[in-house]
Design an enzyme around this catalytic site. Structure first.
Site, PDB file in Angstrom:
ATOM      1  N   SER A  13       3.374 -31.296  37.818  1.00 30.37           N
ATOM      2  CA  SER A  13       4.667 -30.817  38.310  1.00 30.37           C
ATOM      3  C   SER A  13       4.736 -30.791  39.828  1.00 30.37           C
ATOM      4  O   SER A  13       5.826 -30.719  40.395  1.00 30.37           O
ATOM      5  CB  SER A  13       4.953 -29.404  37.779  1.00 30.37           C
ATOM      6  OG  SER A  13       5.075 -29.402  36.376  1.00 30.37           O
ATOM      7  N   CYS A  66       0.821  -7.627  25.733  1.00 29.91           N
ATOM      8  CA  CYS A  66       2.187  -7.192  25.419  1.00 29.91           C
ATOM      9  C   CYS A  66       2.256  -6.259  24.214  1.00 29.91           C
ATOM     10  O   CYS A  66       3.098  -5.357  24.171  1.00 29.91           O
ATOM     11  CB  CYS A  66       3.095  -8.404  25.198  1.00 29.91           C
ATOM     12  SG  CYS A  66       2.477  -9.597  23.995  1.00 29.91           S
ATOM     13  N   SER A 103       8.274 -15.359  20.656  1.00 30.58           N
ATOM     14  CA  SER A 103       8.211 -15.661  22.087  1.00 30.58           C
ATOM     15  C   SER A 103       6.877 -15.263  22.689  1.00 30.58           C
ATOM     16  O   SER A 103       6.481 -15.780  23.739  1.00 30.58           O
ATOM     17  CB  SER A 103       9.348 -14.963  22.834  1.00 30.58           C
ATOM     18  OG  SER A 103       9.296 -13.558  22.622  1.00 30.58           O
ATOM     19  N   GLY A 104       6.152 -14.364  22.021  1.00 37.00           N
ATOM     20  CA  GLY A 104       4.835 -13.984  22.507  1.00 37.00           C
ATOM     21  C   GLY A 104       3.824 -15.105  22.455  1.00 37.00           C
ATOM     22  O   GLY A 104       2.781 -15.044  23.113  1.00 37.00           O
ATOM     23  N   ARG A 137       2.560 -12.190  13.164  1.00 37.22           N
ATOM     24  CA  ARG A 137       3.668 -12.900  13.821  1.00 37.22           C
ATOM     25  C   ARG A 137       4.827 -12.971  12.837  1.00 37.22           C
ATOM     26  O   ARG A 137       4.643 -13.381  11.679  1.00 37.22           O
ATOM     27  CB  ARG A 137       3.232 -14.305  14.230  1.00 37.22           C
ATOM     28  CG  ARG A 137       4.257 -15.048  15.083  1.00 37.22           C
ATOM     29  CD  ARG A 137       4.268 -14.546  16.505  1.00 37.22           C
ATOM     30  NE  ARG A 137       3.076 -14.914  17.245  1.00 37.22           N
ATOM     31  CZ  ARG A 137       2.733 -14.383  18.422  1.00 37.22           C
ATOM     32  NH1 ARG A 137       3.498 -13.443  18.965  1.00 37.22           N
ATOM     33  NH2 ARG A 137       1.643 -14.753  19.038  1.00 37.22           N
ATOM     34  N   HIS A 146       8.499  -6.803  20.146  1.00 37.16           N
ATOM     35  CA  HIS A 146       7.346  -6.480  19.304  1.00 37.16           C
ATOM     36  C   HIS A 146       7.548  -5.101  18.685  1.00 37.16           C
ATOM     37  O   HIS A 146       7.889  -4.133  19.381  1.00 37.16           O
ATOM     38  CB  HIS A 146       6.063  -6.451  20.131  1.00 37.16           C
ATOM     39  CG  HIS A 146       5.545  -7.796  20.533  1.00 37.16           C
ATOM     40  ND1 HIS A 146       6.084  -8.973  20.094  1.00 37.16           N
ATOM     41  CD2 HIS A 146       4.487  -8.130  21.349  1.00 37.16           C
ATOM     42  CE1 HIS A 146       5.398  -9.988  20.625  1.00 37.16           C
ATOM     43  NE2 HIS A 146       4.436  -9.501  21.376  1.00 37.16           N
ATOM     44  N   ASN A 199       8.821  -7.634  24.393  1.00 36.63           N
ATOM     45  CA  ASN A 199       7.554  -8.267  24.779  1.00 36.63           C
ATOM     46  C   ASN A 199       7.648  -9.190  25.978  1.00 36.63           C
ATOM     47  O   ASN A 199       6.672  -9.380  26.711  1.00 36.63           O
ATOM     48  CB  ASN A 199       6.971  -9.045  23.598  1.00 36.63           C
ATOM     49  CG  ASN A 199       7.885 -10.142  23.102  1.00 36.63           C
ATOM     50  OD1 ASN A 199       8.997  -9.870  22.652  1.00 36.63           O
ATOM     51  ND2 ASN A 199       7.437 -11.386  23.171  1.00 36.63           N
TER      52      ASN A 199
END
Length: 366
Positions: A40, A157, A188-189, A245, A252, A341
């Site tokens: 990047s 988290c 998303s965690g 999950r 969370h 989270n």
């Protein structure tokens, strides 16, 4: 107030992007440096995240044209920012070495990464709980020979769902001996692209690698104390966790049962526990830090709350929301707790750490 120039390492990843978005209108900090992997580097930020910007509709205008630097070269940050947020996604030993390289260049590191969480002179901060752990930074700098740089980290988290209610009870004189925790953790965690959709739709995954160990052990460092320039872990509570999950995007949830380390006649009533939680306030609230929740713990009385979709944004996503407080037939009490989270548990929690550091003078002489 003149804003402090800050950088984001791992700026193109999911947590890095959230830092960029959350810092867009921050009253104290301004993003002036972004760094990521060599692939990047050299591109304008908007091109580096093209087709994979995940946080809102637009990239912040002040950042979109910043040239992405190679995060592996700490010298690139000199003169461009005063400190950096680390959202690096690399091998742990590589992260430890790289965060140390930035600190050696005189650039403090406020990290989301797990690599330095168990370094004994690195504070692992939940600002409401262990702000006193900032005392180890002087010893950390002395140990490494760093003049201005240092490292501070945030915990995993999943801990954010129960650490503040646990701490509130301990500080009120109700120590906890044992806990059983079952987490229901948002997708998303796992970052982006994260868990394959085939695994998550119509499904629950009852294993997250390394998560149960973090949930069971990190709380002991957070509840520990500074002894001779190092953090000495607490011995209690004993925690047994199961981490799963679930098909939720953000938020969370944890189902918690706990046993007090007290004689039966000294244990708190449900009414007393709720009073302790709803009155809980600490240094971030006293200092009125920009990202601190006014109410760190929010108790709901509906029989079916908290719920991620309804409650995760409480207090800008920085509160712990608790419901279903009731007696436990095995331990003493049980409850359901929720935290955001990717805000309290990730980037906004890191920003709150930086706000605490600034308010305590750690950025004064950079």
């Amino acid at each position: 107030m003149e804003k402090i120039n800050v950088g984001v390492l791992g700026a193109t990843g999911m947590v890095g992007q959230r830092y960029i978005k959350l810092l867009e209108d921050h009253p104290w900090f301004k993003v002036t440096f972004v760094a990521a992997s060599p692939r990047s580097a050299g591109k304008p930020y908007k091109d580096a995240v093209k087709n994979r910007w995940l946080i809102g509709a637009e990239i912040p205008a002040d950042v979109e044209n910043l040239i992405v630097e190679d995060a592996n070269d700490a010298s690139k940050a000199i003169g461009k920012c005063k400190f950096v947020f680390s959202a690096l996604e690399m091998d742990k030993e590589a992260i430890k070495a790289l965060e140390a390289a930035y600190a050696a260049e005189g650039i403090p590191v406020v990290s989301n990464a797990s690599a330095n969480r168990w370094t004994e002179d690195v504070p692992m901060l939940v600002p409401e709980i262990n702000y006193a752990h900032l005392d180890v930074i002087a010893e950390q700098k002395k140990h490494h020979g760093w003049d201005k740089g240092f490292i501070a980290v945030k915990p995993n988290c999943s801990l954010q769902t129960y650490m503040m209610p646990l701490h509130a009870l301990i500080m009120a004189g109700y120590p906890v001996k044992r806990m059983i925790v079952t987490t229901l953790q948002a997708t998303s965690g796992a970052g982006y692209p994260g868990v394959p959709s085939f695994d998550m739709i119509d499904n629950i995954v009852p294993f997250i690698g390394g998560e149960e160990e973090k949930t069971e052990k990190e709380c002991l460092k957070i509840l520990g104390k500074v002894v001779d320039g190092k953090i000495e872990n607490a011995s209690l509570p004993l925690v047994s966790s199961t981490c799963t999950r679930v098909p939720v995007i953000d938020g969370h949830t944890a189902c918690v049962s706990l046993e007090f380390d007290l004689p039966e006649d000294k244990k708190p009533s449900l009414e007393e526990i709720e009073r302790v939680w709803t009155s809980y306030s600490s240094v971030p609230q006293e200092l009125d830090l920009p990202s601190a929740p006014k109410r760190a713990i929010v108790v709901r009385h509906e029989e079916n709350r908290p719920q991620p979709r309804r409650d995760r944004e409480t207090e800008k996503g920085m509160a712990c929301v608790i419901g279903r407080l009731r007696p436990c037939n095995v331990f003493d009490v049980k409850f359901v707790a929720l935290s955001h989270n990717t805000k309290r548990g990730a980037a906004l929690g890191g920003i709150l750490n930086a706000e605490l550091l600034k308010a305590k003078g750690f950025f004064d002489n950079l």
